[in-house]
Write a protein that holds these residues in place. Structure first.
Motif, mmCIF file in Angstrom:
data_model
loop_
_atom_site.group_PDB
_atom_site.id
_atom_site.type_symbol
_atom_site.label_atom_id
_atom_site.label_comp_id
_atom_site.label_asym_id
_atom_site.label_seq_id
_atom_site.Cartn_x
_atom_site.Cartn_y
_atom_site.Cartn_z
ATOM 1 N N SER A 1 -58.550 23.312 -53.029
ATOM 2 C CA SER A 1 -58.593 22.590 -51.756
ATOM 3 C C SER A 1 -59.964 22.772 -51.118
ATOM 4 O O SER A 1 -60.445 23.900 -50.989
ATOM 5 C CB SER A 1 -57.499 23.109 -50.820
ATOM 6 N N GLY B 1 -56.768 18.897 -53.296
ATOM 7 C CA GLY B 1 -56.851 18.414 -51.919
ATOM 8 C C GLY B 1 -58.280 18.348 -51.443
ATOM 9 O O GLY B 1 -59.077 19.259 -51.705
ATOM 10 N N ARG C 1 -54.745 14.950 -55.453
ATOM 11 C CA ARG C 1 -53.434 14.540 -54.936
ATOM 12 C C ARG C 1 -53.480 14.172 -53.452
ATOM 13 O O ARG C 1 -52.694 13.354 -52.998
ATOM 14 C CB ARG C 1 -52.419 15.675 -55.133
ATOM 15 N N TYR C 2 -54.390 14.791 -52.693
ATOM 16 C CA TYR C 2 -54.469 14.544 -51.244
ATOM 17 C C TYR C 2 -55.912 14.245 -50.880
ATOM 18 O O TYR C 2 -56.837 14.917 -51.330
ATOM 19 C CB TYR C 2 -53.978 15.763 -50.460
ATOM 20 N N SER D 1 -58.347 12.967 -47.379
ATOM 21 C CA SER D 1 -58.501 12.626 -45.967
ATOM 22 C C SER D 1 -59.898 12.067 -45.751
ATOM 23 O O SER D 1 -60.897 12.732 -46.057
ATOM 24 C CB SER D 1 -58.286 13.869 -45.091
ATOM 25 N N LEU E 1 -53.412 9.917 -56.298
ATOM 26 C CA LEU E 1 -53.059 10.375 -54.954
ATOM 27 C C LEU E 1 -51.556 10.275 -54.705
ATOM 28 O O LEU E 1 -50.907 9.286 -55.058
ATOM 29 C CB LEU E 1 -53.791 9.543 -53.899
ATOM 30 N N ALA F 1 -50.700 11.667 -51.408
ATOM 31 C CA ALA F 1 -50.759 11.714 -49.940
ATOM 32 C C ALA F 1 -52.168 11.342 -49.512
ATOM 33 O O ALA F 1 -53.147 11.700 -50.163
ATOM 34 C CB ALA F 1 -50.394 13.100 -49.420
ATOM 35 N N ARG G 1 -54.713 10.430 -45.799
ATOM 36 C CA ARG G 1 -54.816 10.551 -44.340
ATOM 37 C C ARG G 1 -55.950 9.683 -43.832
ATOM 38 O O ARG G 1 -57.056 9.716 -44.358
ATOM 39 C CB ARG G 1 -55.058 11.997 -43.943
#
Length: 293
Positions: free
Chosen positions: A187, A209, A230-231, A233, A252, A254, A256
């Motif tokens: 992350s 992330g 996977r995430y 933003s 992905l 998720a 944001r």
């Protein structure tokens, strides 16, 4: 630093406060009846050892803390304390005394200490004045979480040799080269003062992330090459670049939209471009908190 007391109760299951079940793979076997537990970890993260002993529960909001490599090692240590007479009796229980034990070596909130404990697993550096030198952290070979909050560094080289899994950093020079091929990083929350080249992230094998909403990213289309992500933003402008070029990371689960001023209609339009069904979309605000154990 004070003394930590390990209490051994003759009836460990009486009057235990109700708590959530531990994650699969954490086998709790001891408690101080304060909402904290010792557990056998049968499914450790990278760099962990199956069967290691961890501390979990009410006071472990940042995740479990390493205690010992096995029950055998832990009990052996306790027997040594008994043989040395370093204990106190209080009615029907015994308190083992560890005068040389740092009460919380796994986490530090604030500045980097003058002497970094080798057992350090997490550090949050807050509101530092000037650039933060991360070099002293190389004295902590088990460091997993490194968060610079409202603080900036100019060199990520010390992170190269550390098993950091979660990294939050404001970077002065925009150089991510030290992270190339990092075997543990999962992350990354990045803020930059100058434009940053994301190319080194292509070789980070376990990056799942990524938050770039506060970073100056001239070429975000590199993100399409992060096939394990996977995430993600991003700001609306950053998302628009990816969507217009067809470069949204393919794996992905998720996403944001980080624009705080975005209207609901703008957010729905963005979600629709990502291929999401917005027909029954709801607007929800609030705070989500997690706790280890």
């Amino acid at each position: 630093m004070g003394r930590r007391r390990l209490r051994h109760h003759p009836h460990p299951h009486r009057h235990r406060p109700p708590l959530r079940s531990p994650p699969p793979g954490w086998l709790r076997f001891a408690t101080s009846q304060d909402g904290n537990f010792l557990a056998v970890d049968t499914a450790p993260a990278r760099n962990g050892r199956p069967g290691q002993i961890i501390g979990t529960g009410r006071d472990y909001d940042e995740g479990p803390a390493y205690v010992a490599d096995s029950i055998t090692s832990l009990l052996g240590h306790h027997l040594e304390l008994l043989d040395q007479g370093t204990y106190e009796k209080h009615g029907d229980h015994i308190s083992l005394l560890e005068p040389d034990c740092d009460p919380a070596p796994q986490q530090i909130i604030g500045d980097i200490p003058d002497e970094v404990p080798p057992t350090l697993q997490a550090i949050h550096i807050n509101n530092a004045t000037g650039l933060v030198d991360l070099a002293p952290l190389t004295a902590a070979p088990n460091l997993r979480r490194l968060h610079l909050n409202r603080s900036t560094t100019a060199d990520l080289t010390p992170v190269r040799e550390l098993p950091v899994e979660s990294l939050r950093v404001a970077l002065d020079d925009g150089d991510l080269t030290p992270l190339a091929g990092h075997p543990h990083l999962t992350s990354l929350d990045l803020t930059t003062i100058v434009p940053v080249d994301l190319a080194p992230l292509r070789t980070v094998p376990h990056l799942r992330g990524l938050d770039l909403s506060r970073a100056d990213v001239p070429a975000p289309t590199v993100l399409a090459d992060l096939t394990n992500l996977r995430y993600l933003s991003l700001t609306g402008r950053q998302w628009a670049t990816l969507l217009n070029e067809g470069k949204v990371p393919p794996t992905l689960t998720a996403a944001r939209l980080a624009d705080t001023e975005a209207t609901l209609d703008e957010a729905l339009a963005w979600a629709a471009r990502l291929g999401l069904n917005t027909e029954n979309a709801l607007r929800v605000t609030g705070t989500h908190e997690t706790a280890g154990g």
